[in-house]
Design a protein around this motif. Sequence first.
Motif, PDB file in Angstrom:
ATOM      1  N   HIS A 156      36.782   5.829   3.116  1.00 45.53           N
ATOM      2  CA  HIS A 156      36.052   5.169   4.193  1.00 45.53           C
ATOM      3  C   HIS A 156      34.769   4.488   3.708  1.00 45.53           C
ATOM      4  N   ARG A 157      34.373   4.669   2.441  1.00 47.05           N
ATOM      5  CA  ARG A 157      33.134   4.058   1.949  1.00 47.05           C
ATOM      6  C   ARG A 157      33.316   2.557   1.797  1.00 47.05           C
ATOM      7  N   ALA A 158      32.299   1.798   2.265  1.00 48.17           N
ATOM      8  CA  ALA A 158      32.367   0.333   2.154  1.00 48.17           C
ATOM      9  C   ALA A 158      32.309  -0.092   0.690  1.00 48.17           C
ATOM     10  N   SER A 159      33.047  -1.157   0.352  1.00 45.40           N
ATOM     11  CA  SER A 159      33.036  -1.688  -1.018  1.00 45.40           C
ATOM     12  C   SER A 159      31.769  -2.518  -1.246  1.00 45.40           C
ATOM     13  N   ASP A 160      31.494  -2.821  -2.506  1.00 46.20           N
ATOM     14  CA  ASP A 160      30.313  -3.642  -2.830  1.00 46.20           C
ATOM     15  C   ASP A 160      30.414  -5.002  -2.152  1.00 46.20           C
ATOM     16  N   GLU A 161      31.607  -5.571  -2.109  1.00 47.93           N
ATOM     17  CA  GLU A 161      31.796  -6.874  -1.481  1.00 47.93           C
ATOM     18  C   GLU A 161      31.495  -6.801   0.015  1.00 47.93           C
ATOM     19  N   GLU A 162      31.955  -5.740   0.668  1.00 47.98           N
ATOM     20  CA  GLU A 162      31.694  -5.576   2.092  1.00 47.98           C
ATOM     21  C   GLU A 162      30.212  -5.388   2.366  1.00 47.98           C
ATOM     22  N   LEU A 163      29.531  -4.631   1.505  1.00 49.01           N
ATOM     23  CA  LEU A 163      28.093  -4.417   1.668  1.00 49.01           C
ATOM     24  C   LEU A 163      27.327  -5.728   1.521  1.00 49.01           C
ATOM     25  N   ALA A 164      27.774  -6.565   0.567  1.00 50.05           N
ATOM     26  CA  ALA A 164      27.102  -7.854   0.344  1.00 50.05           C
ATOM     27  C   ALA A 164      27.277  -8.759   1.563  1.00 50.05           C
ATOM     28  N   LYS A 165      28.478  -8.818   2.122  1.00 46.18           N
ATOM     29  CA  LYS A 165      28.738  -9.637   3.299  1.00 46.18           C
ATOM     30  C   LYS A 165      27.912  -9.148   4.488  1.00 46.18           C
TER      31      LYS A 165
END
Length: 232
Positions: free
Chosen positions: A207-216
């Motif tokens: 369930h942890r957000a990916s780096d790409e999702e965090l950047a968006k």
Amino acid sequence: MREIIFDTETTGFDPQNGDRMVEIGCIEMINRVETGQTFHCYYNPQRPMPKAAEEVHGLSDIFLSDKKLFSEGATELLDFLQDSNLVAHNAQFDFKFLNAELVLCGYKPISQFRMIDTLAIAKSKHPGAKLSLDALCSRYGIDRSHRVKHGALLDAELLTQLYIELTGGRQIGLGLAEDGKTQEAARDMRSASQRTERKQFMAPREHRASDEELAKHKVFVEGIENPLWSEV
């Protein structure tokens, strides 16, 4: 809380006219959970069985001829009933016959303060509806396909299910138990439910957000004009 759900079969409608009780069936419940303890007995009425009554319950003169008299089994019945509340459908009828039999053999009648009438409960919940045991079993989806004729213990079994439905359903009996007998009955019920309703669960996923999702997400937040949190 101990309650006894019971039903009777008789030779007719009125003990004042000489009619007698010929069968009684009782089921013990504690905290609205059946314990498995029952009482069932046939009695010789010492009078002929009217044809109309026999057509209802199927109890003939020949069948009842070798059964005990009520006076011979009254103590056994009273020991089972104890001082519990007694639940019946159209309870005035059953109380009338039970008390008439008790008085005939020298016992005190059972107080009507102990009476719980499922017919009265059903009238308040379903005004204007058909309120026979058969009709209410159909309303609540209680299987009565095995009920060819009336029988005291069989009808008490059906009434037990109906009483539970009329007073809130099965969940009532699954609270904190007062004694071991109730706890065991509740465990058995939960176990049966678990066996029939066992579910398949999906394997857990990340369930942890990916780096790409965090950047968006960061770009999105920075693009909000006059955000409320900037005023804090």
